[in-house]
Motif scaffolding. Structure first.
Motif, PDB file in Angstrom:
ATOM      1  N   GLY A 141      72.221  20.382  24.662  1.00 29.54           N
ATOM      2  CA  GLY A 141      71.124  19.584  25.175  1.00 29.54           C
ATOM      3  C   GLY A 141      70.870  18.251  24.514  1.00 29.54           C
ATOM      4  N   THR A 142      70.695  18.229  23.187  1.00 32.78           N
ATOM      5  CA  THR A 142      70.147  17.002  22.580  1.00 32.78           C
ATOM      6  C   THR A 142      71.142  15.847  22.588  1.00 32.78           C
ATOM      7  OG1 THR A 142      70.864  17.370  20.311  1.00 32.78           O
ATOM      8  CG2 THR A 142      68.809  18.431  20.983  1.00 32.78           C
ATOM      9  N   GLY A 143      72.430  16.149  22.563  1.00 36.10           N
ATOM     10  CA  GLY A 143      73.418  15.071  22.485  1.00 36.10           C
ATOM     11  C   GLY A 143      73.420  14.394  21.128  1.00 36.10           C
ATOM     12  N   SER A 144      72.622  14.902  20.187  1.00 38.01           N
ATOM     13  CA  SER A 144      72.506  14.244  18.880  1.00 38.01           C
ATOM     14  C   SER A 144      73.864  14.121  18.177  1.00 38.01           C
ATOM     15  CB  SER A 144      71.505  15.021  18.006  1.00 38.01           C
ATOM     16  OG  SER A 144      71.287  14.369  16.794  1.00 38.01           O
ATOM     17  N   GLU A 145      74.812  14.987  18.568  1.00 34.26           N
ATOM     18  CA  GLU A 145      76.145  14.945  17.954  1.00 34.26           C
ATOM     19  C   GLU A 145      76.913  13.681  18.329  1.00 34.26           C
ATOM     20  OE1 GLU A 145      75.063  17.040  20.206  1.00 34.26           O
ATOM     21  OE2 GLU A 145      76.481  17.272  21.858  1.00 34.26           O
ATOM     22  N   VAL A 146      76.494  12.993  19.401  1.00 31.94           N
ATOM     23  CA  VAL A 146      77.204  11.757  19.796  1.00 31.94           C
ATOM     24  C   VAL A 146      76.260  10.552  19.860  1.00 31.94           C
ATOM     25  CG1 VAL A 146      79.211  12.790  20.954  1.00 31.94           C
ATOM     26  CG2 VAL A 146      77.064  12.470  22.246  1.00 31.94           C
ATOM     27  N   THR A 147      75.120  10.648  19.181  1.00 30.60           N
ATOM     28  CA  THR A 147      74.215   9.483  19.110  1.00 30.60           C
ATOM     29  C   THR A 147      73.907   9.167  17.649  1.00 30.60           C
ATOM     30  OG1 THR A 147      72.041  10.574  18.992  1.00 30.60           O
ATOM     31  CG2 THR A 147      73.030  10.364  21.190  1.00 30.60           C
ATOM     32  N   GLY A 192      68.915  22.742  27.954  1.00 28.23           N
ATOM     33  CA  GLY A 192      69.563  22.329  29.204  1.00 28.23           C
ATOM     34  C   GLY A 192      68.745  21.285  29.944  1.00 28.23           C
ATOM     35  N   LEU A 193      67.423  21.455  29.955  1.00 29.60           N
ATOM     36  CA  LEU A 193      66.571  20.468  30.636  1.00 29.60           C
ATOM     37  C   LEU A 193      66.511  19.160  29.850  1.00 29.60           C
ATOM     38  CD1 LEU A 193      63.677  22.760  31.936  1.00 29.60           C
ATOM     39  CD2 LEU A 193      65.396  21.561  33.309  1.00 29.60           C
ATOM     40  N   ASP A 194      66.662  19.237  28.531  1.00 30.10           N
ATOM     41  CA  ASP A 194      66.734  18.016  27.719  1.00 30.10           C
ATOM     42  C   ASP A 194      67.962  17.197  28.149  1.00 30.10           C
ATOM     43  OD1 ASP A 194      66.125  16.205  25.673  1.00 30.10           O
ATOM     44  OD2 ASP A 194      67.028  17.426  24.086  1.00 30.10           O
ATOM     45  N   ALA A 195      69.084  17.905  28.376  1.00 35.65           N
ATOM     46  CA  ALA A 195      70.307  17.208  28.816  1.00 35.65           C
ATOM     47  C   ALA A 195      70.082  16.543  30.176  1.00 35.65           C
ATOM     48  CB  ALA A 195      71.467  18.199  28.903  1.00 35.65           C
ATOM     49  N   LEU A 196      69.420  17.258  31.083  1.00 36.23           N
ATOM     50  CA  LEU A 196      69.137  16.679  32.405  1.00 36.23           C
ATOM     51  C   LEU A 196      68.286  15.408  32.238  1.00 36.23           C
ATOM     52  CD1 LEU A 196      69.221  16.902  35.512  1.00 36.23           C
ATOM     53  CD2 LEU A 196      67.148  18.309  35.380  1.00 36.23           C
ATOM     54  N   SER A 197      67.312  15.489  31.347  1.00 35.81           N
ATOM     55  CA  SER A 197      66.443  14.338  31.112  1.00 35.81           C
ATOM     56  C   SER A 197      67.245  13.160  30.530  1.00 35.81           C
ATOM     57  CB  SER A 197      65.295  14.743  30.170  1.00 35.81           C
ATOM     58  OG  SER A 197      64.378  13.701  30.021  1.00 35.81           O
ATOM     59  N   HIS A 198      68.134  13.430  29.578  1.00 35.19           N
ATOM     60  CA  HIS A 198      68.940  12.340  29.008  1.00 35.19           C
ATOM     61  C   HIS A 198      69.754  11.639  30.094  1.00 35.19           C
ATOM     62  CE1 HIS A 198      68.813  14.676  24.977  1.00 35.19           C
ATOM     63  NE2 HIS A 198      67.727  13.949  25.171  1.00 35.19           N
ATOM     64  N   ALA A 199      70.341  12.466  30.993  1.00 30.99           N
ATOM     65  CA  ALA A 199      71.214  11.893  32.014  1.00 30.99           C
ATOM     66  C   ALA A 199      70.408  11.038  32.996  1.00 30.99           C
ATOM     67  CB  ALA A 199      71.946  13.016  32.747  1.00 30.99           C
ATOM     68  N   LEU A 245      79.633  20.919  28.036  1.00 29.15           N
ATOM     69  CA  LEU A 245      80.299  19.684  28.453  1.00 29.15           C
ATOM     70  C   LEU A 245      79.314  18.757  29.182  1.00 29.15           C
ATOM     71  CD1 LEU A 245      82.929  18.112  28.520  1.00 29.15           C
ATOM     72  CD2 LEU A 245      83.583  19.365  30.582  1.00 29.15           C
ATOM     73  N   ALA A 246      78.460  19.355  30.025  1.00 39.13           N
ATOM     74  CA  ALA A 246      77.462  18.534  30.731  1.00 39.13           C
ATOM     75  C   ALA A 246      76.517  17.864  29.721  1.00 39.13           C
ATOM     76  CB  ALA A 246      76.668  19.406  31.712  1.00 39.13           C
ATOM     77  N   ALA A 247      76.096  18.619  28.709  1.00 36.85           N
ATOM     78  CA  ALA A 247      75.190  18.055  27.693  1.00 36.85           C
ATOM     79  C   ALA A 247      75.894  16.958  26.897  1.00 36.85           C
ATOM     80  CB  ALA A 247      74.692  19.154  26.763  1.00 36.85           C
ATOM     81  N   LEU A 248      77.200  17.158  26.646  1.00 42.18           N
ATOM     82  CA  LEU A 248      77.970  16.134  25.923  1.00 42.18           C
ATOM     83  C   LEU A 248      78.028  14.846  26.752  1.00 42.18           C
ATOM     84  CD1 LEU A 248      79.887  15.326  23.561  1.00 42.18           C
ATOM     85  CD2 LEU A 248      81.767  16.249  24.924  1.00 42.18           C
ATOM     86  N   LYS A 249      78.274  14.995  28.065  1.00 45.96           N
ATOM     87  CA  LYS A 249      78.335  13.805  28.931  1.00 45.96           C
ATOM     88  C   LYS A 249      76.975  13.106  28.958  1.00 45.96           C
ATOM     89  CE  LYS A 249      81.960  15.585  31.940  1.00 45.96           C
ATOM     90  NZ  LYS A 249      82.266  16.155  33.247  1.00 45.96           N
ATOM     91  N   ALA A 250      75.897  13.887  29.027  1.00 47.19           N
ATOM     92  CA  ALA A 250      74.560  13.278  29.010  1.00 47.19           C
ATOM     93  C   ALA A 250      74.358  12.516  27.698  1.00 47.19           C
ATOM     94  CB  ALA A 250      73.488  14.351  29.183  1.00 47.19           C
ATOM     95  N   GLY A 251      74.832  13.108  26.598  1.00 43.00           N
ATOM     96  CA  GLY A 251      74.736  12.442  25.290  1.00 43.00           C
ATOM     97  C   GLY A 251      75.521  11.140  25.279  1.00 43.00           C
TER      98      GLY A 251
END
Ligand code: NAD
Ligand code: FE2
Length: 360
Positions: A141-147, A192-199, A245-251
């Motif tokens: 979700g957070t994508g913090s790994e790529v930000t 999961g909803l955090d990832a949707l929000s990022h995207a 993978l979806a969360a990574l793409k959102a990140g």
């Protein structure tokens, strides 16, 4: 118009990716930063076995939403007691990765008080030294790994800080969906909803570009397909992998655009009402979408790719999707009346992230 997209993080993706840690750390001294349940889940012992004598220190008390009140002692002790550590490996959700980002950079005097002075704007924060950071997310979700951003909370002062310097980009993100199998339903849903929000926030964003759009559209479509299936089958490794993978793409998308109005609204909701981040930044999405549609034909085209035609009614469809997952989408559901909600949205629009919104 030309656009620049840049993400310097090397991503290692796939079931079993955790085993790449010895290769990535190359014999150097490591500190592990992780969440309290990691010991009982067998994660700490797996990492001890992988890294052997390289592992010099384990910080495993990270609570959700890292707060200055707890971070200060951890930071001061880490920099005083472990000058030998070269690499920090963060294994956990956004809270563990953001804690590790704060630990990665030395403030003058290596005291947390100096870092905080920089974060609160009294003086610009320039790290005097830094460690390398490897981020291993255990939530999707957070994508913090790529930000490069770390969200640091200060509940006592009702504030949220964003730490961001070049040194807080992780060198590597190790995304191993097997580590997500132990996630309870609540955190699976929130992240999961955090990832949707990022995207979505990367699309209705003044900093959007064709590359971030490509990641964002894929992330919206895949999250909306996979998350409901995953909520019914939490132990399915293929669904965990698709959500990771979806969360990574959102990140990847918001690593270049930053977030926008929904996140700006979320900070007050988390600080005042204790709403988990993923709920706080996703319940306003239908309302923000309704404000975004019709602002800019180019953004409308990308929103339509992500959410489907027609855009008329898309806000209602998004609300039904989120509510179908058991999350209420109006301010009133969270005890905020109409007048107060209007004030909150206006304040959020004027905030640093709110100003990234195309409708601001
Ligand atoms: N830096 C960024 O770009 C960024 C982006 C979004 C959110 N955030 C921040 O991230 C935080 C939220 O992170 P999160 O949603 O990943 O949750 P989290 O890290 O707060 O973890 C939530 C809970 O799940 C537990 N947990 C984590 N992984 C687990 C696993 N594999 N098995 C069992 N339990 C597990 C944790 O111990 C914790 O109790 C917030 O503080 C938010 O502000 C940062
Ligand atoms: Fe977020």
């Amino acid at each position: 118009m030309t656009a620049i997209y840049c993400n310097p993080v090397r991503s290692v993706f796939g079931a079993g990716a955790l085993s790449s840690l010895p290769d990535l750390t190359k014999g150097r001294a490591v500190a592990l930063v992780t969440f309290p349940e990691a010991g009982a889940l067998g994660l700490v012992s797996r990492i001890e076995a992988l890294l052997g004598a390289q592992l010099r220190c384990v910080i495993d008390k990270v609570q959700p939403n890292p707060d200055v009140a707890e971070l200060a002692a951890t930071y001061d002790a880490f920099w005083a007691d472990h000058p030998d550590v070269e690499v920090i490996v963060a294994v956990g959700g956004g809270s563990s990765i953001d804690t590790a980002k704060a630990l990665t950079v030395a403030a003058p005097g290596e005291r947390f008080a100096d870092l905080l002075a920089g974060l609160s704007g009294a003086q610009a924060f320039v790290p005097t030294r830094s460690k390398e950071l490897i981020a291993v997310p255990t939530t999707a979700g957070t994508g913090s790994e790529v930000t490069p951003w770390a969200t640091i909370w200060d509940k006592a002062r009702q504030k949220k800080y964003s730490l961001h310097v070049n040194e807080t980009w992780p060198s590597h993100a190790v995304i191993d969906p097997e580590l997500m199998l132990s996630l309870p339903a609540s955190v699976t849903l929130q992240s999961g909803l955090d990832a949707l929000s990022h995207a979505l926030e990367a699309i209705w964003n003044v900093n959007a570009n064709p590359v971030s759009d490509t990641f964002a559209v894929a992330a919206v479509r895949e999250t909306m397909e996979v998350l409901p299936l995953l909520m019914r089958k939490l132990d399915d490794i293929d669904l965990r992998s698709r959500m990771a993978l979806a969360a990574l793409k959102a990140g990847m998308a918001f690593s270049n655009t930053k977030t926008a109005l929904a996140h700006s609204i979320s900070y007050e909701m988390t600080l005042r009402f204790g709403l988990p981040h993923g709920i706080a930044c996703s319940f306003p999405l239908p309302m923000v979408l309704a404000r975004a549609v019709g602002r800019d034909p180019a953004r409308d085209r990308v929103l339509a790719q992500a959410l489907g035609e027609p855009l008329v009614g898309a806000s209602q469809r998004l609300a039904e999707f989120i509510e179908g997952l058991g999350v209420a989408t109006s301010f009133a559901d969270y005890g905020v009346d109409e007048h107060e909600a209007e004030r909150m949205v206006a304040d959020a629009q004027g905030g640093v992230r709110g100003r990234n919104f195309i409708g601001a």
